[in-house]
Design a protein around this motif. Structure first.
Motif, short mmCIF file in Angstrom:
data_model
loop_
_atom_site.label_atom_id
_atom_site.label_comp_id
_atom_site.label_asym_id
_atom_site.label_seq_id
_atom_site.Cartn_x
_atom_site.Cartn_y
_atom_site.Cartn_z
N SER A 18 0.85 -1.20 0.00
CA SER A 18 0.00 0.00 0.00
C SER A 18 0.88 1.24 0.00
O SER A 18 2.05 1.20 0.37
N GLY A 19 0.26 2.35 -0.40
CA GLY A 19 0.98 3.62 -0.40
C GLY A 19 1.44 4.01 0.99
O GLY A 19 2.52 4.58 1.17
N THR A 20 0.63 3.71 1.98
CA THR A 20 1.00 4.00 3.37
C THR A 20 2.30 3.30 3.75
O THR A 20 3.18 3.88 4.38
N GLU A 21 2.39 2.02 3.36
CA GLU A 21 3.62 1.27 3.65
C GLU A 21 4.82 1.89 2.92
O GLU A 21 5.93 1.90 3.44
N CYS A 62 -1.01 18.06 2.04
CA CYS A 62 -0.50 16.83 1.41
C CYS A 62 -0.87 15.65 2.30
O CYS A 62 -0.78 15.73 3.52
N TYR A 63 -1.27 14.57 1.66
CA TYR A 63 -1.59 13.33 2.39
C TYR A 63 -0.57 12.27 1.96
O TYR A 63 -0.30 12.11 0.77
N HIS A 64 -0.02 11.58 2.95
CA HIS A 64 0.99 10.57 2.63
C HIS A 64 0.64 9.24 3.27
O HIS A 64 1.52 8.50 3.70
N VAL A 111 6.96 15.31 0.00
CA VAL A 111 6.02 16.21 -0.68
C VAL A 111 5.29 15.48 -1.79
O VAL A 111 5.84 14.57 -2.42
N GLU A 112 4.03 15.85 -2.01
CA GLU A 112 3.33 15.46 -3.23
C GLU A 112 3.68 16.52 -4.28
O GLU A 112 3.21 17.65 -4.17
N PRO A 113 4.49 16.18 -5.28
CA PRO A 113 4.93 17.21 -6.23
C PRO A 113 3.77 17.75 -7.09
O PRO A 113 3.86 18.86 -7.61
N GLY A 159 -2.77 15.95 -4.69
CA GLY A 159 -4.07 15.46 -5.13
C GLY A 159 -4.97 15.08 -3.98
O GLY A 159 -6.01 14.46 -4.18
N ASN A 160 -4.58 15.43 -2.77
CA ASN A 160 -5.37 15.06 -1.60
C ASN A 160 -5.94 16.26 -0.87
O ASN A 160 -6.45 16.14 0.24
N MET A 161 -5.84 17.45 -1.49
CA MET A 161 -6.57 18.63 -0.99
C MET A 161 -7.32 19.19 -2.18
O MET A 161 -7.41 20.38 -2.36
N PHE A 171 9.77 12.32 -3.03
CA PHE A 171 8.57 12.66 -3.79
C PHE A 171 7.56 11.55 -3.54
O PHE A 171 7.81 10.39 -3.88
N ASP A 172 6.43 11.90 -2.95
CA ASP A 172 5.35 10.94 -2.80
C ASP A 172 4.51 11.01 -4.07
O ASP A 172 3.65 11.87 -4.23
N GLU A 173 4.82 10.09 -4.99
CA GLU A 173 4.09 10.04 -6.27
C GLU A 173 3.11 8.87 -6.29
O GLU A 173 2.83 8.30 -7.34
N VAL A 174 2.61 8.52 -5.12
CA VAL A 174 1.62 7.42 -5.05
C VAL A 174 0.42 7.76 -5.95
O VAL A 174 -0.09 6.89 -6.65
N MET A 175 0.01 9.03 -5.94
CA MET A 175 -1.11 9.42 -6.79
C MET A 175 -0.66 9.93 -8.15
O MET A 175 -1.21 9.54 -9.18
N CYS A 176 0.35 10.81 -8.20
CA CYS A 176 0.68 11.46 -9.47
C CYS A 176 1.62 10.64 -10.34
O CYS A 176 1.74 10.88 -11.54
N GLY A 208 2.34 4.03 -5.97
CA GLY A 208 1.21 3.19 -5.55
C GLY A 208 0.13 3.30 -6.61
O GLY A 208 0.41 3.64 -7.75
N LYS A 209 -1.10 3.08 -6.23
CA LYS A 209 -2.25 3.29 -7.12
C LYS A 209 -2.02 2.69 -8.53
O LYS A 209 -2.16 1.49 -8.67
N VAL A 210 -1.64 3.46 -9.55
CA VAL A 210 -1.52 2.90 -10.92
C VAL A 210 -0.60 1.68 -10.94
O VAL A 210 -0.84 0.73 -11.69
C1 PLP Z 1 -3.34 7.28 -1.73
C2 PLP Z 1 -2.11 7.96 -1.27
C3 PLP Z 1 -1.30 7.42 -0.26
C4 PLP Z 1 -1.70 6.22 0.54
O1 PLP Z 1 -1.82 5.09 -0.24
P1 PLP Z 1 -2.70 3.85 0.34
O2 PLP Z 1 -2.49 2.79 -0.69
O3 PLP Z 1 -4.10 4.37 0.42
O4 PLP Z 1 -2.14 3.51 1.66
C5 PLP Z 1 -0.10 8.05 0.03
N1 PLP Z 1 0.28 9.14 -0.63
C6 PLP Z 1 -0.48 9.71 -1.60
C7 PLP Z 1 0.02 10.93 -2.31
C8 PLP Z 1 -1.71 9.14 -1.93
O5 PLP Z 1 -2.47 9.74 -2.86
#
Ligand code: PLP
Length: 427
Positions: free
Chosen positions: A114-117, A141-143, A203-205, A208-210, A236-241, A264-266
């Motif tokens: 997961s992105g959290t991990e 920013c959400y991480h 940072v989320e470069p 996408g979480n606000m 760079f937290d690119e889990v979303m971008c 993460g995600k994609v």
């Molecule tokens: C979704 C997200 C996370 C967390 O990922 P999960 O898979 O939900 O744990 C972390 N950082 C960003 C930027 C996200 O959008």
């Protein structure tokens, strides 16, 4: 009573709030969450059989649309070989090679679930590498939900208006400094004050979480420069971008190399897969090579890797991102025109396959500006669109996502529905 209402009541008996992730509960927009039965391409269907055009795509992963035939085939082919081994597989090397190829700042990568991990592990690694404790994150920013990062976090927390989560010890939160997004002056002040203590800046470069907020190039450049000067690890937290705003992620768009990247995600194509990686000299501090412990029973799971790898292959087709960006732009331009015709204060932005809708006159650049939006209007718009069969994120503080299955007809149908929705707001 509708089937959705029935299920929601039943769910609340055994699941806190009836959902397994807070924003799904519709708390900020009101009403009954839709329980999804199945999906195909750009659509999904709820328990009452109603069809929706889906603009959340599981919050980003479904970049190819739902149940893409080639991804389905890739998953079906590995299913019968076993679900999980707890021992390495060749497919894990293939996805690692693919990630390192597509994101050049990543020299070595480790898979997680997961992105959290991913963010939690990257931070521990940065702290282990620098022998420092303090980290910097940015408002809005959400991480993910690791303790150190639930300090004035965005996303679900933002929706509920809580500045921090209960259950995070003050002794942990005190190592996290939260600064304003896109505020170079404040960043410089923080580094002058305690730069030598900073293990990492995360940072989320493209945030996408606000809702969607772009970083300015000056801001990201300042992050890179200060981290270089003070020996801090830039994450760079690119889990979303990542794989969303461009094939090489936001770091490709801005031309800036972070030390570590979280994905993460994609990367999981809808299955639970995520990753973190970066500079080889930093990654060498991870167990079993180094002293920073990190592990996972299902890390690099063969089914998740099969879905992710096929997804990463398909997004490399020629013009994939040009087409995705064009469709997304067509959507936000259409919505902007529809709002203007109805005289509703509105603006919108998009980058790659990600978009933001704002009930205010101009595109916001910070968390404080995002707060100026008219959430009452957003909620009314959300429900009018939902009734019309268009599913946007159920919160004014979330971004939206377009997939390669969103063709011209689907975008046009969305804009038509929006004309009706905006007209009802203006009335
Ligand atoms: C979704 C997200 C996370 C967390 O990922 P999960 O898979 O939900 O744990 C972390 N950082 C960003 C930027 C996200 O959008």
């Amino acid at each position: 009573m509708s089937k959705n209402q029935e299920l929601f009541e039943r769910a609340q008996r055994t699941i806190p709030g009836g959902v397994n992730s807070p924003v799904r509960a519709f708390r900020s927009v009101g009403g009954t969450p839709r329980f999804i039965e199945r999906a195909q391409g750009a659509y999904f269907w709820d328990a009452d059989g109603k069809r929706y055009i889906d603009y959340i795509g599981s919050w980003g992963p479904m970049i190819l649309g739902h149940v893409h035939p080639e991804v389905l085939d890739a998953v079906q082919r590995v299913l019968a070989n076993g679900f999980s081994f707890g021992a390495p597989t060749e497919a894990e090397i293939e996805i690692a090679e693919e990630i390192c190829k597509l994101v050049p700042s990543i020299e070595q990568v480790r898979m997680v679930s997961s992105g959290t991990e991913a963010t939690m592990s990257a931070l521990r690694l940065a702290r282990g590498f620098t022998n420092r404790s303090r980290i910097i994150k940015f408002e809005g920013c959400y991480h993910g939900h690791a303790d150190s990062l639930l300090v004035k976090a965005g996303s679900g927390l933002l929706t509920f208006g809580n500045p921090t989560s209960a259950g995070v010890p003050a002794d942990i939160a005190k190592h996290t400094t939260v600064l304003e997004y896109n505020n170079v002056e404040q960043l410089n002040e923080a580094f002058s004050a305690f730069g030598a203590e900073i293990a990492s800046v995360i940072v989320e470069p493209v945030a996408g979480n606000m809702n969607l907020v772009r970083a300015t190039p000056e801001f990201l450049n300042a992050l890179r420069e200060r981290c270089n000067e003070y020996g801090s690890v830039l994450i760079f937290d690119e889990v979303m971008c990542g794989f969303r705003v461009a094939l090489g992620g936001a770091q490709q768009v801005y031309g800036i190399k972070p030390d570590l990247t979280c994905l993460g995600k994609v990367i999981g194509g809808g299955m639970p897969a995520a990753a973190f990686g970066g500079r080889r000299d930093i990654m060498a501090h991870l167990a079993p090579l180094g002293g920073v412990y990190q592990a996972g029973t299902l890390s690099g799971n063969p089914i998740a890797v099969a879905a992710g790898l096929k997804t990463l292959q398909l997004i490399q087709r020629p013009c994939f991102y040009d087409d995705l960006a064009k469709q997304t732009r067509k959507l936000v331009d259409g919505l902007t025109r529809a709002a203007r015709d109805a005289k509703v204060p509105f603006s919108a932005d998009s980058i790659g396959g990600m978009f933001g809708l704002y009930f205010m006159d101009s595109v916001p650049g910070s968390f404080a500006q995002i707060q100026q939006g008219d959430t009452k209007r957003f909620n009314a718009f959300f429900h009018a669109m939902l009734d019309a069969g268009v599913y946007f994120a159920p919160s004014a503080f979330e971004a939206g996502f377009v997939s390669s299955a969103h063709d011209d007809g689907i975008i046009d149908a969305t804009v038509d529905a929006a004309r009706g929705a905006f007209a009802s707001l203006a009335a």
